[in-house]
Scaffold this active site. Structure first.
Site, PDB file in Angstrom:
ATOM      1  N   TYR A 163       0.834  -1.209   0.000  1.00  0.00           N
ATOM      2  CA  TYR A 163       0.000   0.000   0.000  1.00  0.00           C
ATOM      3  C   TYR A 163       0.868   1.259   0.000  1.00  0.00           C
ATOM      4  CZ  TYR A 163      -4.974  -1.257   0.342  1.00  0.00           C
ATOM      5  OH  TYR A 163      -6.254  -1.664   0.080  1.00  0.00           O
ATOM      6  N   GLU A 210       1.895   6.258  -6.933  1.00  0.00           N
ATOM      7  CA  GLU A 210       0.779   6.977  -7.565  1.00  0.00           C
ATOM      8  C   GLU A 210       0.937   8.477  -7.376  1.00  0.00           C
ATOM      9  OE1 GLU A 210      -3.037   5.547  -6.120  1.00  0.00           O
ATOM     10  OE2 GLU A 210      -2.269   3.495  -6.106  1.00  0.00           O
TER      11      GLU A 210
END
Lengths: 301, 222
Positions: free
Chosen positions: B139, B146
């Site tokens: 994550y 991102e």
């Protein structure tokens, strides 16, 4: 009887002694005595789960515990700090009442300077939206008689984000300097319809309130008018009011608000309809809920 | 309901296969120095199909939080279609793009395989452990990648404003993708801790301490 209270992971939390006829309320009071932190509104009890993928069944309020529990064990879940329904409603409806006037009276802080004057359709949209939420606040304080006293406090943030967020979104586009109104004919007709359905919704709320004696959770079968066709005409009328609001103000955000709100009301109507049918099953002297009624849309759903 | 189980089995299996293809394509693409072309189609199909999962939650087919699913899926869709696709010539070169696709596929393959098996029988402990532990490094890696791609591409978005809508129009709506991109970037700040702690909570429910082979290094999950 001795009831064992376990947590959802299986560890024993407490054991309480109750009378043989004890119901959920007695269990909650007894547990509260052992642990001051968990006041009754915060406690949630379910029956021990048979499989891990199914949703646990809640312990019913009106049935004696002896009849529900197979091995005198209940599962406890802490619902977290609670806030009254009335409290939540007042807060969540306040946002729109503050946000709309801000956009109307201080547009320069949002759109900058050199703005064209607002047109009639924008003022009408303002009045309609404001009226809806003033009505909601007054109904919350003076009309509605709530079944549940509290909900988890986190709901305040979740619900407020929804109401305040959409209010800001609709306001931004409704009072925008480049706002494009609909035709006069459509505006006039749809606005009139909005007001009609708003009033219809209020009348329905007032009638529902009259069915319940103050301070009780009594439910009676509503009669006459639209109730002969649907269980929740109040939701139906509100959906119609918002539909006409968007037809005369014409914003995409307003339509998104309509879709989300209507979907939620549909879910509530279906649940309420089911509850009516379950409670008024015609047995043990109870009335039978009229069979022709639908939940929300006459003859259809 | 049997039909629901069959459908979910098919969906999750297809997704697991899709993401395996993405991973395979990524490795090839990195080797051939054209990561974007290699992963483009398997990534677009696999990730965009995930929008169905929001529907699964809403319809009650799957017991998952609607909110976290919407947050997860929409952030992926945004990065893929608003950040990566319109500017793939630039983005395809970024290290962050490659680590991002790596993180995505390494999280999704165990996840979908776990759900697929789960329709038929209780998944083996190691699968459960993998599905509820892979997020721990992945994550943060994925989110950081991102955010890095998004941040780097901001000047390009400001110039091109992909998918933007302007007023006046009859629906009185406007959308500025530069504005939404900055908002998306800011959302990572509360978003990642929220998703991470959501997974920690899920892990506590499904991975009992007894399942984890106890070593001095294993953390006790509360």
């Amino acid at each position: 009887m001795d009831v064992t209270i376990v947590s959802r992971s299986g560890s024993k939390i407490a054991q309480v002694s109750l009378s043989e006829e004890a119901k959920l309320r007695d269990l909650k009071d007894a547990f509260h005595k052992t642990n001051k932190k968990y006041y009754p509104e915060r406690q949630r009890f379910t029956l021990p789960a048979t499989s891990s993928s199914e949703k646990p069944l809640p312990v019913a309020e009106d049935v004696p515990l002896n009849d529900q529990l197979s091995d005198a064990t209940v599962v406890f879940k802490d619902m977290g700090p609670q806030i009254s329904w009335r409290g939540v409603f007042v807060i969540e409806y306040l946002g729109p009442l503050l946000i709309f006037p801000t956009f109307l009276m201080r547009p320069s802080i949002i759109y900058g300077t050199d703005l064209p004057p607002l047109i009639e359709q924008q003022y009408s949209g303002f009045v309609a939206f404001m009226f809806h939420y003033v009505k909601r606040e007054l109904e919350t304080l003076l009309v509605h008689k709530f079944s549940n006293s509290t909900m988890p406090i986190m709901n305040v943030f979740k619900n407020s984000m929804y109401y305040w967020g959409f209010a800001a979104g609709i306001a931004y586009f409704l009072f925008h300097p480049l706002y494009t109104p609909v035709t006069m004919g459509r505006y006039a007709f749809c606005m009139a319809m909005f007001w009609f359905w708003e009033v219809a919704n209020f009348v329905t709320h007032a009638y529902l309130s009259s069915l319940r004696p103050a301070g009780t959770k009594v439910r009676k079968i509503p009669r006459d008018g639209a109730f002969e066709f649907v269980s929740c005409p109040n939701y139906l009328f509100e959906i119609l009011a918002w539909m006409f609001f968007n037809l005369f103000t014409s914003t995409l955000v307003g339509w998104a608000f309509f879709v989300v709100g209507s979907a939620q009301m549909l879910v509530w109507a279906l649940k309420k309809h089911k509850n009516y049918q379950a409670e008024f099953d015609g047995k043990d002297g109870r009335e039978l809920y009229p069979t022709g009624r639908k939940a929300l849309i006459p003859f259809i759903l | 309901m049997k039909l629901a189980k069959a459908y979910l089995f098919l969906y999750n299996t297809a997704a697991a296969i899709g993401w395996s293809l993405v991973l395979g394509n990524l490795i090839w693409g990195v080797y051939a120095d054209d990561a974007w072309s290699a992963v483009e189609w398997s990534l677009k199909i696999s990730q965009t199909a995930a929008v169905l999962e929001i529907l699964h939650c809403l319809l009650g087919l799957v017991r998952a939080s609607v909110f976290s699913t919407i947050l997860q899926v929409s952030s992926r869709i945004y990065i893929l279609w608003v950040v990566a696709d319109p500017f793939h010539d630039a983005v395809g070169q970024f290290l962050a793009f490659k680590t991002m696709v790596l993180a995505w596929s390494l999280t999704e393959i165990p996840r979908y395989a776990y759900f697929a098996i789960g329709q038929v029988q209780k998944p083996p402990k190691w699968m459960t452990w993998l599905r509820y532990s892979s997020f721990m490094p992945l994550y943060p890696l994925g989110a950081a990648s991102e955010a890095a791609c998004l941040y780097t591409v901001l000047p390009l978005i400001k110039e091109a404003r992909p998918y933007s809508i302007y007023m006046p129009n009859t629906l009185n709506f406007a959308l500025d993708s530069y504005f939404t991109s900055i908002c998306s970037l800011l959302i990572y700040i509360p978003g990642l801790p929220f998703m991470y702690s959501h997974m920690i909570g899920q892990r506590a429910k499904y991975v009992k301490p007894a399942d984890v082979r106890s070593t001095s290094a294993s953390k006790k999950v509360d």
